[in-house]
Design an enzyme around this catalytic site. Structure first.
Site, PDB file in Angstrom:
ATOM      1  N   SER A  64      -0.790  -5.015   7.388  1.00 20.60           N
ATOM      2  CA  SER A  64      -1.710  -5.896   6.675  1.00 20.60           C
ATOM      3  C   SER A  64      -1.837  -7.248   7.372  1.00 20.60           C
ATOM      4  O   SER A  64      -0.934  -7.693   8.073  1.00 20.60           O
ATOM      5  CB  SER A  64      -1.242  -6.118   5.239  1.00 20.60           C
TER       6      SER A  64
HETATM    7  N1  SAH Z   1       2.977  -2.834   3.477  1.00 23.86           N
HETATM    8  C1  SAH Z   1       2.538  -2.358   4.774  1.00 23.86           C
HETATM    9  C2  SAH Z   1       1.032  -2.105   4.803  1.00 23.86           C
HETATM   10  C3  SAH Z   1       0.816  -0.688   4.886  1.00 23.86           C
HETATM   11  S1  SAH Z   1      -0.796  -0.051   4.812  1.00 23.86           S
HETATM   12  C4  SAH Z   1       2.924  -3.314   5.873  1.00 23.86           C
HETATM   13  O1  SAH Z   1       3.390  -4.398   5.589  1.00 23.86           O
HETATM   14  O2  SAH Z   1       2.771  -2.943   7.044  1.00 23.86           O
HETATM   15  C5  SAH Z   1      -0.618   0.974   3.353  1.00 23.86           C
HETATM   16  C6  SAH Z   1       0.464   2.033   3.415  1.00 23.86           C
HETATM   17  O3  SAH Z   1       0.410   2.753   2.169  1.00 23.86           O
HETATM   18  C7  SAH Z   1       0.285   3.075   4.506  1.00 23.86           C
HETATM   19  O4  SAH Z   1       1.450   3.147   5.270  1.00 23.86           O
HETATM   20  C8  SAH Z   1       0.051   4.381   3.741  1.00 23.86           C
HETATM   21  O5  SAH Z   1       0.583   5.514   4.380  1.00 23.86           O
HETATM   22  C9  SAH Z   1       0.764   4.102   2.428  1.00 23.86           C
HETATM   23  N2  SAH Z   1       0.330   4.910   1.290  1.00 23.86           N
HETATM   24  C10 SAH Z   1      -0.905   5.378   1.002  1.00 23.86           C
HETATM   25  N3  SAH Z   1      -0.904   6.084  -0.155  1.00 23.86           N
HETATM   26  C11 SAH Z   1       0.403   6.067  -0.603  1.00 23.86           C
HETATM   27  C12 SAH Z   1       1.066   6.627  -1.741  1.00 23.86           C
HETATM   28  N4  SAH Z   1       0.423   7.369  -2.664  1.00 23.86           N
HETATM   29  N5  SAH Z   1       2.393   6.399  -1.876  1.00 23.86           N
HETATM   30  C13 SAH Z   1       3.081   5.659  -0.963  1.00 23.86           C
HETATM   31  N6  SAH Z   1       2.505   5.117   0.138  1.00 23.86           N
HETATM   32  C14 SAH Z   1       1.187   5.317   0.323  1.00 23.86           C
END
Ligand code: SAH
Length: 213
Positions: A64
Protein backbone atom coordinates in the site's frame (compact mmCIF):
# COMPACT_ATOMS: atom_id res chain seq x y z
CA UNK A 1 20.26 -5.35 2.12
CA UNK A 2 20.42 -2.99 5.05
CA UNK A 3 19.20 0.35 6.22
CA UNK A 4 21.49 3.31 5.54
CA UNK A 5 21.72 7.06 6.17
CA UNK A 6 20.55 7.59 2.62
CA UNK A 7 17.41 5.55 3.26
CA UNK A 8 16.81 7.26 6.60
CA UNK A 9 17.05 10.65 4.90
CA UNK A 10 14.59 9.62 2.20
CA UNK A 11 12.23 8.37 4.89
CA UNK A 12 12.25 11.70 6.68
CA UNK A 13 11.27 13.35 3.40
CA UNK A 14 8.45 10.83 3.02
CA UNK A 15 7.27 11.69 6.54
CA UNK A 16 7.14 15.36 5.53
CA UNK A 17 5.11 14.46 2.44
CA UNK A 18 2.47 12.49 4.34
CA UNK A 19 2.37 15.19 7.03
CA UNK A 20 1.49 17.73 4.32
CA UNK A 21 -1.24 15.38 3.13
CA UNK A 22 -2.84 15.63 6.56
CA UNK A 23 -1.46 12.95 8.91
CA UNK A 24 -0.92 14.49 12.35
CA UNK A 25 -0.54 11.59 14.82
CA UNK A 26 3.11 11.79 15.91
CA UNK A 27 3.26 8.09 16.76
CA UNK A 28 2.15 7.19 13.24
CA UNK A 29 4.65 9.61 11.68
CA UNK A 30 7.46 8.21 13.84
CA UNK A 31 6.59 4.66 12.84
CA UNK A 32 6.62 5.56 9.12
CA UNK A 33 9.95 7.28 9.77
CA UNK A 34 11.38 4.14 11.37
CA UNK A 35 10.20 1.22 9.22
CA UNK A 36 12.70 0.51 6.40
CA UNK A 37 10.16 0.30 3.57
CA UNK A 38 12.81 -0.40 0.94
CA UNK A 39 13.39 -3.83 2.48
CA UNK A 40 9.76 -4.77 1.74
CA UNK A 41 10.08 -4.26 -1.99
CA UNK A 42 11.53 -6.33 -4.79
CA UNK A 43 14.98 -5.10 -5.66
CA UNK A 44 13.86 -3.67 -9.03
CA UNK A 45 11.74 -1.10 -7.21
CA UNK A 46 14.19 -0.11 -4.47
CA UNK A 47 14.66 3.41 -5.79
CA UNK A 48 10.94 4.03 -5.50
CA UNK A 49 10.60 2.81 -1.93
CA UNK A 50 10.27 6.26 -0.41
CA UNK A 51 7.96 7.82 -2.92
CA UNK A 52 4.42 8.05 -1.64
CA UNK A 53 3.13 5.42 -4.06
CA UNK A 54 1.85 1.86 -3.96
CA UNK A 55 4.03 -0.78 -5.66
CA UNK A 56 3.67 -4.29 -6.99
CA UNK A 57 4.95 -7.10 -4.76
CA UNK A 58 4.83 -10.90 -5.19
CA UNK A 59 1.74 -12.77 -6.42
CA UNK A 60 0.19 -9.82 -8.25
CA UNK A 61 -0.45 -7.90 -5.03
CA UNK A 62 0.64 -4.45 -3.90
CA UNK A 63 2.37 -2.80 -0.97
CA UNK A 64 0.00 0.00 0.00
CA UNK A 65 0.90 3.65 -0.46
CA UNK A 66 2.57 5.00 2.72
CA UNK A 67 -0.08 7.73 3.02
CA UNK A 68 -2.81 5.08 2.95
CA UNK A 69 -1.02 3.00 5.59
CA UNK A 70 -0.59 6.12 7.75
CA UNK A 71 -4.24 7.12 7.19
CA UNK A 72 -5.62 3.75 8.26
CA UNK A 73 -3.22 3.52 11.19
CA UNK A 74 -4.24 6.98 12.40
CA UNK A 75 -7.92 6.01 12.22
CA UNK A 76 -7.19 2.92 14.35
CA UNK A 77 -5.96 5.15 17.22
CA UNK A 78 -3.39 2.57 18.27
CA UNK A 79 -2.09 2.62 21.82
CA UNK A 80 0.96 0.71 23.03
CA UNK A 81 -0.03 -2.86 23.89
CA UNK A 82 -3.24 -2.80 21.83
CA UNK A 83 -4.24 -6.06 20.20
CA UNK A 84 -4.67 -5.38 16.48
CA UNK A 85 -5.90 -7.70 13.74
CA UNK A 86 -4.87 -6.93 10.17
CA UNK A 87 -6.64 -8.47 7.17
CA UNK A 88 -4.29 -8.80 4.18
CA UNK A 89 -0.70 -9.22 5.43
CA UNK A 90 0.75 -8.73 1.94
CA UNK A 91 4.33 -7.48 2.17
CA UNK A 92 4.07 -7.06 5.95
CA UNK A 93 4.66 -3.29 5.79
CA UNK A 94 1.45 -2.28 7.56
CA UNK A 95 2.10 -4.97 10.19
CA UNK A 96 5.61 -3.58 10.76
CA UNK A 97 4.22 -0.06 11.22
CA UNK A 98 1.79 -1.38 13.85
CA UNK A 99 4.50 -3.40 15.63
CA UNK A 100 6.73 -0.32 15.59
CA UNK A 101 3.94 1.49 17.50
CA UNK A 102 3.93 -1.19 20.19
CA UNK A 103 0.82 -3.06 19.05
CA UNK A 104 0.41 -6.82 19.39
CA UNK A 105 -0.23 -7.74 15.79
CA UNK A 106 -2.26 -10.60 14.35
CA UNK A 107 -2.49 -10.71 10.58
CA UNK A 108 -4.24 -12.90 8.01
CA UNK A 109 -3.24 -13.50 4.37
CA UNK A 110 -5.10 -15.68 1.89
CA UNK A 111 -2.29 -16.10 -0.66
CA UNK A 112 -0.05 -18.90 0.47
CA UNK A 113 3.07 -17.72 -1.38
CA UNK A 114 2.85 -14.27 0.19
CA UNK A 115 2.01 -15.70 3.60
CA UNK A 116 5.14 -17.87 3.48
CA UNK A 117 7.40 -15.13 2.19
CA UNK A 118 6.27 -12.53 4.72
CA UNK A 119 6.27 -14.99 7.65
CA UNK A 120 9.98 -15.56 7.04
CA UNK A 121 10.83 -11.99 6.19
CA UNK A 122 9.29 -9.98 9.06
CA UNK A 123 11.16 -11.69 11.92
CA UNK A 124 14.35 -11.57 9.85
CA UNK A 125 14.27 -7.77 9.97
CA UNK A 126 13.24 -7.70 13.63
CA UNK A 127 9.45 -7.38 13.44
CA UNK A 128 7.69 -10.02 15.52
CA UNK A 129 3.97 -10.32 15.02
CA UNK A 130 1.98 -12.23 17.65
CA UNK A 131 0.55 -14.41 14.90
CA UNK A 132 0.61 -14.53 11.11
CA UNK A 133 -2.17 -16.72 9.77
CA UNK A 134 -2.81 -18.27 6.37
CA UNK A 135 -6.57 -18.02 5.96
CA UNK A 136 -9.66 -16.10 4.99
CA UNK A 137 -9.92 -12.61 6.41
CA UNK A 138 -13.70 -12.53 5.94
CA UNK A 139 -13.87 -14.83 8.98
CA UNK A 140 -11.55 -12.77 11.16
CA UNK A 141 -9.68 -14.66 13.88
CA UNK A 142 -12.20 -15.91 16.39
CA UNK A 143 -9.72 -17.82 18.57
CA UNK A 144 -7.74 -14.66 19.34
CA UNK A 145 -10.67 -12.23 19.58
CA UNK A 146 -11.62 -9.71 20.87
CA UNK A 147 -9.38 -7.01 19.38
CA UNK A 148 -8.82 -3.33 20.20
CA UNK A 149 -8.66 -2.67 16.49
CA UNK A 150 -9.10 -4.40 13.14
CA UNK A 151 -7.70 -2.98 9.91
CA UNK A 152 -8.69 -4.32 6.51
CA UNK A 153 -6.05 -3.55 3.87
CA UNK A 154 -8.02 -4.72 0.81
CA UNK A 155 -11.23 -3.31 -0.65
CA UNK A 156 -14.25 -5.00 0.92
CA UNK A 157 -17.48 -5.19 -1.14
CA UNK A 158 -19.36 -5.30 2.18
CA UNK A 159 -18.51 -5.33 5.90
CA UNK A 160 -17.92 -8.91 7.08
CA UNK A 161 -19.98 -9.51 10.23
CA UNK A 162 -17.35 -11.55 12.09
CA UNK A 163 -15.03 -8.53 12.04
CA UNK A 164 -17.60 -6.40 13.87
CA UNK A 165 -18.26 -9.24 16.31
CA UNK A 166 -14.56 -9.64 17.11
CA UNK A 167 -14.12 -6.06 18.37
CA UNK A 168 -13.83 -5.21 22.04
CA UNK A 169 -16.32 -2.65 23.28
CA UNK A 170 -14.61 0.63 22.40
CA UNK A 171 -12.67 -1.15 19.64
CA UNK A 172 -12.49 0.12 16.05
CA UNK A 173 -12.79 -1.50 12.62
CA UNK A 174 -11.09 0.48 9.84
CA UNK A 175 -12.27 -0.84 6.50
CA UNK A 176 -12.32 0.46 2.92
CA UNK A 177 -15.80 -0.42 1.62
CA UNK A 178 -16.78 -0.58 -2.04
CA UNK A 179 -16.02 -2.31 -5.33
CA UNK A 180 -14.63 0.10 -7.96
CA UNK A 181 -13.38 2.52 -5.34
CA UNK A 182 -13.71 2.24 -1.60
CA UNK A 183 -14.81 4.65 1.07
CA UNK A 184 -12.75 4.48 4.25
CA UNK A 185 -15.21 3.56 6.96
CA UNK A 186 -14.68 3.30 10.70
CA UNK A 187 -16.97 1.32 12.99
CA UNK A 188 -16.59 1.82 16.73
CA UNK A 189 -18.23 -0.71 19.00
CA UNK A 190 -20.11 1.30 21.62
CA UNK A 191 -21.87 -1.62 23.35
CA UNK A 192 -22.48 -5.34 22.87
CA UNK A 193 -24.96 -4.64 20.08
CA UNK A 194 -24.25 -1.08 18.95
CA UNK A 195 -21.74 0.44 16.56
CA UNK A 196 -20.93 3.99 15.53
CA UNK A 197 -20.23 4.41 11.82
CA UNK A 198 -18.06 7.19 10.35
CA UNK A 199 -17.23 7.63 6.66
CA UNK A 200 -14.14 9.33 5.26
CA UNK A 201 -12.24 9.62 1.95
CA UNK A 202 -12.25 7.38 -1.11
CA UNK A 203 -9.34 5.07 -2.00
CA UNK A 204 -8.50 2.30 -4.45
CA UNK A 205 -7.45 -1.01 -2.94
CA UNK A 206 -6.93 -4.47 -4.43
CA UNK A 207 -10.09 -6.50 -3.73
CA UNK A 208 -10.73 -8.47 -0.58
CA UNK A 209 -11.40 -11.84 -2.20
CA UNK A 210 -13.94 -14.37 -1.01
CA UNK A 211 -13.13 -18.05 -0.89
CA UNK A 212 -14.93 -20.00 -3.53
CA UNK A 213 -15.10 -23.21 -1.47
N1 SAH B 1 -1.17 -4.72 4.23
C1 SAH B 1 -0.42 -4.99 3.02
C2 SAH B 1 -1.19 -4.57 1.77
C3 SAH B 1 -1.58 -5.75 1.06
S1 SAH B 1 -2.58 -5.63 -0.35
C4 SAH B 1 0.93 -4.31 3.05
O1 SAH B 1 1.19 -3.53 3.94
O2 SAH B 1 1.74 -4.61 2.16
C5 SAH B 1 -3.97 -6.60 0.22
C6 SAH B 1 -3.66 -8.03 0.63
O3 SAH B 1 -4.91 -8.63 1.02
C7 SAH B 1 -3.10 -8.91 -0.47
O4 SAH B 1 -1.91 -9.49 -0.02
C8 SAH B 1 -4.18 -9.97 -0.69
O5 SAH B 1 -3.67 -11.23 -1.03
C9 SAH B 1 -4.86 -10.00 0.67
N2 SAH B 1 -6.23 -10.52 0.68
C10 SAH B 1 -7.19 -10.40 -0.27
N3 SAH B 1 -8.33 -11.02 0.11
C11 SAH B 1 -8.07 -11.56 1.36
C12 SAH B 1 -8.84 -12.33 2.28
N4 SAH B 1 -10.11 -12.70 2.03
N5 SAH B 1 -8.25 -12.69 3.44
C13 SAH B 1 -6.97 -12.34 3.73
N6 SAH B 1 -6.19 -11.62 2.88
C14 SAH B 1 -6.72 -11.24 1.71
Amino acid sequence: MKDSFKHQGLRQKLVEVIKKKGIIDENVLNAIGNVPRHLFMDSGFLDHAYQDKPFPIAAGQTISQPFTVAYQTEKLKVKKGDKILEIGTGSGYQAAVLIEMGAKVYSIERQQALFKKTSKFLPKIGYHAKRLVFGDGYKGLQEDAPFDGIVVTAGAPYVPKPLLEQLKIGGRLVIPVGTDSQRMTVYTRTSEKEFDKEEFDYFRFVPLLEDKN
